[in-house]
Design an enzyme around this catalytic site. Structure first.
Site: not given
Length: 312
Positions: A68, A71, A125
């Site tokens: 993640s 992101k 997240s």
């Protein structure tokens, strides 16, 4: 204006930097020796963001899954698009199943402003929030991923490739060196700094109306003795525990990239070791289990490299 120009120059210079290790004195006059620190993260890079000096590198050129941490690039593409953050977007089902567990509390058919979805993707997240940002991008999901890779190329992240906006797919791969460049670029966005610093957020969905509470996945943002300016966590079995962060230590803005760390709290422990190392020259020891984890991961990486080389 001058600070922005300096930041952009730093990004270009760092992207072109050689793998040579540079070490600079800190504000206490201590010259940290890389031998004085041991990290539980298998891959790492640490830099003084004001001077552009790279203070520490560990397997920083290995191309690995980044989970993640992805992101941060997702957020830059969303903000670069200029699409209004106040526009409400409808939660839709995925076109294809996610590569890994994509549990979400967001109800299909409900609506939330683009800015709120971006905040959830960054601070908590939320994987489906990241997916929705891509689906509602001009040109759709594919165009969004293309924009992610174009942004990476423009920043000089030549060892980076994205296949999706959330990081659930192991095809999202990069290096600690490239992610230090991405971290530095993301810091230029006020919105990204604000959203990643958010401790808790109450999302108010519409049609149907309901609320969901979210918390930040980086426990360091809750601790007053840490001055976190920007951060993003990540986790996949293949990527391990990951943390990228900008924090101020004794008046210095420090960028940290910690990938494939052993244990849920190990990246935060590594951050603490880095802070101690910068202040005293000694970071402290890691657990034997973390050393064994790194050995297993390193061996697996080498096997993968040999297998890929034999295919080519």
């Amino acid at each position: 204006m001058y600070r922005t120009i300096a930041r952009r120059l730093w990004i270009m210079l760092f992207a072109l930097a050689t793998p040579a290790l540079a070490v600079a004195d800190n504000t206490n006059g201590v010259s940290p020796d890389p031998a004085g620190i041991e990290l539980a993260s298998v891959h790492a890079a640490v830099a003084d963001l004001d001077s552009g000096t790279v203070l520490y590198r560990k397997h920083e050129r290995r191309v690995v899954p980044i989970a993640s941490v992805t992101k941060l690039m997702t957020a830059m593409v969303v903000l670069d698009s200029g699409e209004p953050l106040g526009e409400s977007l409808t939660a839709v089902k995925r076109d294809t199943p996610a590569a890994n567990n994509a549990f979400t509390r967001i109800r299909i058919g409900s609506r939330l402003p683009r800015g709120d979805l971006l905040r959830l993707a960054l601070m908590s997240s939320e994987n489906h929030a990241a997916y929705l940002l891509a689906r509602h991008h001009p040109g759709g999901f594919s165009a969004f991923v293309e924009a992610m890779n174009a942004k990476a190329a423009a920043l000089g992240m030549h060892d980076t490739r994205f296949v999706g906006p959330s990081g659930l797919d192991t095809g999202n791969r990069s290096t600690a060196a490239d992610l230090l460049v991405m971290l530095r670029a993301a810091e230029e966005y006020d919105t990204i700094r604000e959203y990643t610093q958010t401790r808790r957020f109450l999302a108010n969905f519409q049609h149907p109306g309901y609320t969901l509470h979210y918390g930040n996945t980086n426990v360091l943002v809750y601790r007053d003795h840490w001055d976190v300016g920007l951060s993003k966590t990540g986790y996949l079995n293949e990527a391990g525990r990951c943390l990228v962060m900008v924090t101020e230590i004794d008046g210095r803005r420090i960028g940290m990239v910690l990938l494939n760390s052993f244990g849920k709290r190990s990246p935060m422990g590594d951050a603490g070791r880095i802070r101690n190392w910068l202040r005293t020259g000694h970071g402290g020891a890691i657990a034997q289990a973390a050393r064994q984890y790194e050995q297993r991961r390193a061996a697996a990486f080498e096997q993968t490299q040999h297998a890929e080389a034999s295919i080519q």
